[in-house]
Scaffold this motif. Sequence first.
Motif, mmCIF file in Angstrom:
data_model
loop_
_atom_site.group_PDB
_atom_site.id
_atom_site.type_symbol
_atom_site.label_atom_id
_atom_site.label_comp_id
_atom_site.label_asym_id
_atom_site.label_seq_id
_atom_site.Cartn_x
_atom_site.Cartn_y
_atom_site.Cartn_z
ATOM 1 N N ALA A 39 -6.579 4.701 -0.322
ATOM 2 C CA ALA A 39 -6.783 3.803 0.815
ATOM 3 C C ALA A 39 -5.948 2.532 0.674
ATOM 4 C CB ALA A 39 -8.263 3.456 0.965
ATOM 5 N N MET A 40 -5.930 1.951 -0.504
ATOM 6 C CA MET A 40 -5.131 0.743 -0.725
ATOM 7 C C MET A 40 -3.642 1.060 -0.643
ATOM 8 S SD MET A 40 -6.948 -1.962 -0.972
ATOM 9 C CE MET A 40 -5.940 -3.165 -1.805
ATOM 10 N N ALA A 41 -3.242 2.188 -1.210
ATOM 11 C CA ALA A 41 -1.833 2.577 -1.133
ATOM 12 C C ALA A 41 -1.418 2.731 0.324
ATOM 13 C CB ALA A 41 -1.591 3.870 -1.899
ATOM 14 N N ARG A 42 -2.230 3.433 1.095
ATOM 15 C CA ARG A 42 -1.913 3.629 2.513
ATOM 16 C C ARG A 42 -1.827 2.298 3.252
ATOM 17 N NH1 ARG A 42 -5.874 8.389 2.576
ATOM 18 N NH2 ARG A 42 -4.474 10.165 2.411
ATOM 19 N N ALA A 43 -2.781 1.414 2.976
ATOM 20 C CA ALA A 43 -2.804 0.119 3.665
ATOM 21 C C ALA A 43 -1.537 -0.679 3.375
ATOM 22 C CB ALA A 43 -4.041 -0.678 3.250
ATOM 23 N N TRP A 44 -1.114 -0.697 2.123
ATOM 24 C CA TRP A 44 0.088 -1.472 1.787
ATOM 25 C C TRP A 44 1.362 -0.773 2.241
ATOM 26 C CZ3 TRP A 44 0.031 -6.337 1.461
ATOM 27 C CH2 TRP A 44 -1.108 -7.003 0.998
ATOM 28 N N TYR A 45 1.383 0.559 2.254
ATOM 29 C CA TYR A 45 2.539 1.250 2.832
ATOM 30 C C TYR A 45 2.635 0.963 4.332
ATOM 31 C CZ TYR A 45 3.548 4.019 -1.377
ATOM 32 O OH TYR A 45 3.893 4.427 -2.644
ATOM 33 N N GLU A 46 1.495 0.927 5.002
ATOM 34 C CA GLU A 46 1.481 0.592 6.439
ATOM 35 C C GLU A 46 2.019 -0.820 6.656
ATOM 36 O OE1 GLU A 46 0.980 2.237 9.174
ATOM 37 O OE2 GLU A 46 0.097 4.083 8.422
ATOM 38 N N LYS A 47 1.575 -1.755 5.816
ATOM 39 C CA LYS A 47 2.057 -3.131 5.925
ATOM 40 C C LYS A 47 3.565 -3.176 5.683
ATOM 41 C CE LYS A 47 1.523 -7.630 6.151
ATOM 42 N NZ LYS A 47 1.213 -8.284 7.407
ATOM 43 N N ALA A 48 4.032 -2.459 4.673
ATOM 44 C CA ALA A 48 5.470 -2.416 4.383
ATOM 45 C C ALA A 48 6.239 -1.854 5.572
ATOM 46 C CB ALA A 48 5.731 -1.581 3.129
ATOM 47 N N LYS A 49 5.676 -0.818 6.189
ATOM 48 C CA LYS A 49 6.310 -0.212 7.365
ATOM 49 C C LYS A 49 6.382 -1.225 8.509
ATOM 50 C CE LYS A 49 5.549 3.645 10.536
ATOM 51 N NZ LYS A 49 4.659 4.773 10.823
ATOM 52 N N GLU A 50 5.298 -1.934 8.752
ATOM 53 C CA GLU A 50 5.269 -2.970 9.794
ATOM 54 C C GLU A 50 6.312 -4.055 9.534
ATOM 55 O OE1 GLU A 50 1.363 -4.693 10.059
ATOM 56 O OE2 GLU A 50 0.431 -2.721 10.278
ATOM 57 N N LEU A 51 6.546 -4.338 8.250
ATOM 58 C CA LEU A 51 7.496 -5.379 7.875
ATOM 59 C C LEU A 51 8.938 -4.879 7.847
ATOM 60 C CD1 LEU A 51 5.427 -7.118 5.048
ATOM 61 C CD2 LEU A 51 5.932 -8.025 7.332
ATOM 62 N N GLY A 52 9.128 -3.563 8.120
ATOM 63 C CA GLY A 52 10.479 -3.038 8.233
ATOM 64 C C GLY A 52 10.952 -2.125 7.119
#
Length: 80
Positions: free
Chosen positions: A50-63
Amino acid sequence: MAAGQLGPARLVLRRAAEAGDSDAAFALAITYDPILLRTRTVVGFAPDNAMARAWYEKAKELGSVDASRRLEAIGQEPLR
């Protein structure tokens, strides 16, 4: 992070990620990623999908262009 010191690495990476650094968000996700943690020697840290997914999503949002691929790979990993 390379020395397996995930606690201090997470603190630094989180600050940078929250300030909008996509590379830091991606690296922070790696510290939780069950697939990638298996390839490193770390003691006392459990993977967290869950944490990995959340931070990958954030990274994706940031480009981050790599975050989408990691999200696909982690999506195939069973939840723990």
